[in-house]
Design a protein around this motif. Sequence first.
Motif, PDB file in Angstrom:
ATOM      1  N   THR A  88       0.874  -1.393   0.158  1.00  0.00           N
ATOM      2  CA  THR A  88       0.092   0.028   0.021  1.00  0.00           C
ATOM      3  C   THR A  88       0.741   1.335   0.046  1.00  0.00           C
ATOM      4  N   ARG A  89       1.910   1.321   0.794  1.00  0.00           N
ATOM      5  CA  ARG A  89       2.841   2.434   0.828  1.00  0.00           C
ATOM      6  C   ARG A  89       3.455   2.522  -0.365  1.00  0.00           C
ATOM      7  N   ALA A  90       3.740   1.740  -1.180  1.00  0.00           N
ATOM      8  CA  ALA A  90       4.488   1.403  -2.431  1.00  0.00           C
ATOM      9  C   ALA A  90       3.587   2.060  -3.439  1.00  0.00           C
ATOM     10  N   TRP A  91       2.383   1.909  -3.513  1.00  0.00           N
ATOM     11  CA  TRP A  91       1.401   2.384  -4.241  1.00  0.00           C
ATOM     12  C   TRP A  91       1.231   3.915  -4.079  1.00  0.00           C
ATOM     13  N   GLU A  92       1.143   4.353  -2.746  1.00  0.00           N
ATOM     14  CA  GLU A  92       0.987   5.674  -2.641  1.00  0.00           C
ATOM     15  C   GLU A  92       2.204   6.542  -3.098  1.00  0.00           C
ATOM     16  N   ASP A  93       3.580   5.998  -2.815  1.00  0.00           N
ATOM     17  CA  ASP A  93       4.618   6.275  -3.604  1.00  0.00           C
ATOM     18  C   ASP A  93       4.455   6.429  -5.183  1.00  0.00           C
ATOM     19  N   LEU A  94       4.000   5.607  -5.608  1.00  0.00           N
ATOM     20  CA  LEU A  94       4.114   5.361  -7.083  1.00  0.00           C
ATOM     21  C   LEU A  94       2.877   6.350  -7.797  1.00  0.00           C
ATOM     22  N   LYS A  95       1.940   6.591  -6.877  1.00  0.00           N
ATOM     23  CA  LYS A  95       0.985   7.761  -7.196  1.00  0.00           C
ATOM     24  C   LYS A  95       1.458   9.026  -7.598  1.00  0.00           C
ATOM     25  N   LEU A  96       2.202   9.317  -6.434  1.00  0.00           N
ATOM     26  CA  LEU A  96       3.154  10.513  -6.630  1.00  0.00           C
ATOM     27  C   LEU A  96       3.768  10.744  -7.811  1.00  0.00           C
ATOM     28  N   ASP A  97       4.626   9.631  -8.198  1.00  0.00           N
ATOM     29  CA  ASP A  97       5.514   9.766  -9.427  1.00  0.00           C
ATOM     30  C   ASP A  97       4.509   9.865 -10.702  1.00  0.00           C
ATOM     31  N   PHE A  98       3.570   9.156 -10.600  1.00  0.00           N
ATOM     32  CA  PHE A  98       2.536   9.312 -11.567  1.00  0.00           C
ATOM     33  C   PHE A  98       2.070  10.767 -11.922  1.00  0.00           C
ATOM     34  N   GLY A  99       1.855  11.229 -10.805  1.00  0.00           N
ATOM     35  CA  GLY A  99       1.324  12.763 -10.847  1.00  0.00           C
ATOM     36  C   GLY A  99       2.239  13.609 -11.179  1.00  0.00           C
ATOM     37  N   THR A 100       3.554  13.451 -10.944  1.00  0.00           N
ATOM     38  CA  THR A 100       4.456  14.582 -11.237  1.00  0.00           C
ATOM     39  C   THR A 100       4.489  14.182 -12.882  1.00  0.00           C
ATOM     40  N   ILE A 101       4.781  12.853 -13.511  1.00  0.00           N
ATOM     41  CA  ILE A 101       4.854  12.729 -14.846  1.00  0.00           C
ATOM     42  C   ILE A 101       3.698  13.293 -15.652  1.00  0.00           C
ATOM     43  N   ALA A 102       2.540  13.069 -15.198  1.00  0.00           N
ATOM     44  CA  ALA A 102       1.198  13.444 -15.775  1.00  0.00           C
ATOM     45  C   ALA A 102       1.185  14.992 -15.986  1.00  0.00           C
ATOM     46  N   GLU A 103       1.746  15.667 -14.860  1.00  0.00           N
ATOM     47  CA  GLU A 103       1.658  17.112 -14.724  1.00  0.00           C
ATOM     48  C   GLU A 103       2.992  17.707 -15.803  1.00  0.00           C
ATOM     49  N   ARG A 104       3.869  17.113 -15.758  1.00  0.00           N
ATOM     50  CA  ARG A 104       5.094  17.559 -16.667  1.00  0.00           C
ATOM     51  C   ARG A 104       4.744  17.418 -18.168  1.00  0.00           C
ATOM     52  N   ARG A 105       4.259  16.329 -18.533  1.00  0.00           N
ATOM     53  CA  ARG A 105       3.817  16.247 -19.780  1.00  0.00           C
ATOM     54  C   ARG A 105       2.338  16.585 -20.218  1.00  0.00           C
ATOM     55  N   LYS A 106       1.663  17.385 -19.302  1.00  0.00           N
ATOM     56  CA  LYS A 106       0.484  17.759 -19.421  1.00  0.00           C
ATOM     57  C   LYS A 106      -0.457  16.737 -20.013  1.00  0.00           C
ATOM     58  N   CYS A 107      -0.445  15.714 -19.245  1.00  0.00           N
ATOM     59  CA  CYS A 107      -1.400  14.476 -19.795  1.00  0.00           C
ATOM     60  C   CYS A 107      -2.243  14.230 -18.698  1.00  0.00           C
ATOM     61  N   PRO A 108      -3.368  14.498 -18.558  1.00  0.00           N
ATOM     62  CA  PRO A 108      -4.259  14.093 -17.252  1.00  0.00           C
ATOM     63  C   PRO A 108      -4.535  12.772 -17.206  1.00  0.00           C
ATOM     64  N   LEU A 109      -4.426  12.229 -15.771  1.00  0.00           N
ATOM     65  CA  LEU A 109      -4.498  11.107 -15.506  1.00  0.00           C
ATOM     66  C   LEU A 109      -5.727  10.850 -14.757  1.00  0.00           C
ATOM     67  N   ARG A 110      -6.289   9.377 -14.810  1.00  0.00           N
ATOM     68  CA  ARG A 110      -7.267   8.940 -14.091  1.00  0.00           C
ATOM     69  C   ARG A 110      -6.932   7.420 -13.444  1.00  0.00           C
ATOM     70  N   ILE A 111      -7.332   7.363 -12.360  1.00  0.00           N
ATOM     71  CA  ILE A 111      -6.793   6.085 -11.876  1.00  0.00           C
ATOM     72  C   ILE A 111      -7.802   5.348 -11.127  1.00  0.00           C
ATOM     73  N   GLU A 112      -8.063   3.993 -11.436  1.00  0.00           N
ATOM     74  CA  GLU A 112      -9.161   3.258 -10.697  1.00  0.00           C
ATOM     75  C   GLU A 112      -8.515   2.181  -9.898  1.00  0.00           C
ATOM     76  N   GLU A 113      -8.642   2.174  -8.661  1.00  0.00           N
ATOM     77  CA  GLU A 113      -8.001   1.219  -7.831  1.00  0.00           C
ATOM     78  C   GLU A 113      -8.975   0.016  -7.865  1.00  0.00           C
ATOM     79  N   THR A 114      -8.776  -0.798  -8.694  1.00  0.00           N
ATOM     80  CA  THR A 114      -9.770  -1.749  -9.232  1.00  0.00           C
ATOM     81  C   THR A 114      -9.888  -2.913  -8.220  1.00  0.00           C
ATOM     82  N   TRP A 115      -9.027  -3.476  -7.478  1.00  0.00           N
ATOM     83  CA  TRP A 115      -9.178  -4.695  -6.724  1.00  0.00           C
ATOM     84  C   TRP A 115      -8.007  -4.904  -5.709  1.00  0.00           C
ATOM     85  N   ARG A 116      -8.274  -5.141  -4.518  1.00  0.00           N
ATOM     86  CA  ARG A 116      -7.292  -5.377  -3.513  1.00  0.00           C
ATOM     87  C   ARG A 116      -7.639  -6.690  -2.675  1.00  0.00           C
ATOM     88  N   VAL A 117      -6.819  -7.546  -2.499  1.00  0.00           N
ATOM     89  CA  VAL A 117      -7.071  -8.876  -1.542  1.00  0.00           C
ATOM     90  C   VAL A 117      -5.725  -8.863  -0.665  1.00  0.00           C
TER      91      VAL A 117
END
Length: 413
Positions: free
Chosen positions: A298-327
């Motif tokens: 879960t912590r790794a995912w939170e970290d990854l989401k930050l990276d995704f956000g930074t990339i999306a912003e720099r490239r001006k490519c909006p992002l939508r994330i679906e947290e589909t499934w967790r077991v």
Amino acid sequence: MERKNLRVNGKRLRAALEEMAKIGATSGGGVQRLALSDEDKQARDLFIKWLNEIGLEVMIDEMGNIFGKRAGNGKDLPPVMSGSHIDSQPKGGRFDGILGVMGALEVVRTLNDHGIETERPITIVNWTNEEGTRFSPAMAGSGVWAAKLDRDWVYGRADIHGKTFGQELERIGYKGKLRARQWPVHAYYEYHIEQGPVLEKEGKLIGAPKGIVCLHWYDIYVEGTANQVGPTPMEGRNDALCAAAEMILKVNELPAKVGGNMVATVGEIHNFPNSRNIIPDRVHFTVDIRSWDDELATRAWEDLKLDFGTIAERRKCPLRIEETWRVGHTPFEERLVKRVLEIAGQLGYSSHYMVSGAGHDASYMSQVAPTAMVFVPSIDGRSHVEVENTKWEDCDAGANVLLHCILQSASEP
Ligand code: GLV
Ligand code: MN
Ligand code: MN
């Protein structure tokens, strides 16, 4: 014959597996039986024919889960249940899932051969859509049955062509009337190939997993601006595929970055409009994160989401994330895991206590019933591929362990 000398009929088990492998056979020696496809239906029909031939009571629930029940002497006692799944990956192997269903069938056939009655009923099961490749999430049939997934949500899940799980379940004629709702189960055993390299590396025959890692699935949608590739300068582009490419590398680097025992994978990507001379304006890709340590994942995912956000912003490519499934990671019932190890020893097989990195219906089952699994080695640790293979004698050995596990549990008052 003394019960302890009882063994499955390896030739018959092999014949059943070979017969099933013809359904959806691929040119590379594997099978493709996507959930709720025509091939899945064909294999289900054959499975039911075999259940009927040995006089089992066949039940199909509203998720298309198939149960074959062999009566016990203590009629109202909760059964011992065993099985796995008939569906496969695209260009998947001939053993994943089907070994556990055919293994349980072989156990019952063996008991019938020898006229052995048990105190408890024995129920063979095929769970619908274990793979989650055509319709996400995985383990959908067992998830609904165990009341961990919502039936109507699963019915509404669509494949890449927009066909829904519910429509396809009806189309192949496997939407049963029985409610998909758990009933008491005395013990659940799932027999499966290991799908990894550990048993082979350790030189061991039987694997007894202490449980299954957590599985976290996400769907990422990246948006860009489509344009003619020739006249459009490099500067100022909003290329959705380039943004996704950067994100995908972040996924690959994630386990090393956060440390600890974890794997992270992007296995599916859809690029639109997917033309060599159009800058992509839409990308959908998946993320799969697994670990024994739920918090780390879960912590790794939170970290990854930050990276995704930074990339999306720099490239001006909006992002939508679906947290589909967790077991969450699921520890099995220690008593039953120990039994798998003990029985392996009694039968003269080497064994190994381990962790399952693959997801299985046993994950949901262990949340509602005492559960354990039996693993046998995968040659070269390969699985979810056409060359997936396991030695026939190893298949027999695993089925013999399953036989004696089921017999012991089914003899308990
Ligand atoms: C199930 O096949 C998985 O993804 O482990
Ligand atoms: Mn499987
Ligand atoms: Mn699989």
